[in-house]
Design a protein around this motif. Structure first.
Motif, PDB file in Angstrom:
ATOM      1  N   TRP A   1       0.653  -1.186  -0.057  1.00 22.98           N
ATOM      2  CA  TRP A   1      -0.009   0.427   0.576  1.00 22.98           C
ATOM      3  C   TRP A   1       0.896   1.254   0.677  1.00 22.98           C
ATOM      4  CZ3 TRP A   1      -4.337   0.536  -1.604  1.00 22.98           C
ATOM      5  CH2 TRP A   1      -5.739  -0.247  -1.058  1.00 22.98           C
TER       6      TRP A   1
ATOM      7  N   CYS B   1       2.156   1.044  -3.766  1.00 25.88           N
ATOM      8  CA  CYS B   1       0.923   2.132  -4.437  1.00 25.88           C
ATOM      9  C   CYS B   1       1.164   4.125  -3.559  1.00 25.88           C
ATOM     10  CB  CYS B   1      -0.342   1.118  -4.119  1.00 25.88           C
ATOM     11  SG  CYS B   1      -0.685  -0.466  -5.015  1.00 25.88           S
TER      12      CYS B   1
ATOM     13  N   ALA C   1       1.255   5.720  -6.882  1.00 29.13           N
ATOM     14  CA  ALA C   1      -0.340   6.964  -7.492  1.00 29.13           C
ATOM     15  C   ALA C   1       0.052   8.468  -7.471  1.00 29.13           C
ATOM     16  CB  ALA C   1      -1.435   6.866  -6.941  1.00 29.13           C
TER      17      ALA C   1
ATOM     18  N   ILE D   1      -4.214   8.197 -13.077  1.00 29.88           N
ATOM     19  CA  ILE D   1      -4.510   7.767 -11.630  1.00 29.88           C
ATOM     20  C   ILE D   1      -4.695   6.142 -13.034  1.00 29.88           C
ATOM     21  CG2 ILE D   1      -6.893   7.396 -10.017  1.00 29.88           C
ATOM     22  CD1 ILE D   1      -6.773  10.346 -10.549  1.00 29.88           C
ATOM     23  N   GLY D   2      -5.357   6.139 -13.442  1.00 31.11           N
ATOM     24  CA  GLY D   2      -6.094   4.923 -14.193  1.00 31.11           C
ATOM     25  C   GLY D   2      -4.204   3.731 -14.000  1.00 31.11           C
TER      26      GLY D   2
ATOM     27  N   TYR E   1      -3.757   2.688 -10.472  1.00 32.79           N
ATOM     28  CA  TYR E   1      -4.460   1.936  -9.758  1.00 32.79           C
ATOM     29  C   TYR E   1      -4.510   0.879 -10.329  1.00 32.79           C
ATOM     30  CZ  TYR E   1      -9.492  -0.345  -9.099  1.00 32.79           C
ATOM     31  OH  TYR E   1     -10.142  -1.202  -9.235  1.00 32.79           O
TER      32      TYR E   1
ATOM     33  N   CYS F   1      -2.117  -0.913  -8.928  1.00 31.37           N
ATOM     34  CA  CYS F   1      -1.777  -0.942  -7.103  1.00 31.37           C
ATOM     35  C   CYS F   1      -2.291  -2.227  -7.318  1.00 31.37           C
ATOM     36  CB  CYS F   1      -2.466   0.462  -6.596  1.00 31.37           C
ATOM     37  SG  CYS F   1      -1.596   1.163  -6.435  1.00 31.37           S
ATOM     38  N   GLU F   2      -3.873  -2.394  -7.798  1.00 35.10           N
ATOM     39  CA  GLU F   2      -4.212  -4.009  -7.877  1.00 35.10           C
ATOM     40  C   GLU F   2      -3.908  -4.736  -8.289  1.00 35.10           C
ATOM     41  OE1 GLU F   2      -9.062  -4.877 -10.260  1.00 35.10           O
ATOM     42  OE2 GLU F   2      -7.518  -3.651 -11.566  1.00 35.10           O
TER      43      GLU F   2
END
Length: 83
Positions: free
Chosen positions: A15, A18, A22, A56-57, A60, A63-64
């Motif tokens: 996290w 991430c 981000a 952002i995409g 994401y 991170c996913e």
């Protein structure tokens, strides 16, 4: 002997990674959108929004994938005894 790591610790590290990823990707998208808006699109706002959205995409998606790698259960199968 190796020190055991807990999933909670690994998840916390992911996290943190991430969040840093981000911020970098969002900032990069914002800068690229702003520069393209100034140089190519007569100072319109949509390139800035589009670049930020791409940042952002990307963050994401990464991170996913990273978090899912920690949360998935890995099964190790014992070898079958075949006679």
């Amino acid at each position: 002997m190796a020190v055991p790591t807990f999933k909670e610790d690994e998840l916390g590290k992911r996290w943190d990674k991430c969040l840093a990823d981000a911020v970098i990707k969002l900032s990069g998208g914002l800068v690229i959108g702003a520069v393209s808006s100034l140089l190519l699109f007569k100072r319109r706002s949509w390139p800035v929004v589009l670049g930020t959205g791409f940042g952002i995409g990307l963050a994401y998606g990464h991170c996913e994938r990273d978090v899912a790698a920690v949360l998935t259960v890995s099964h190790t199968h014992a070898p079958h005894n075949q006679a």
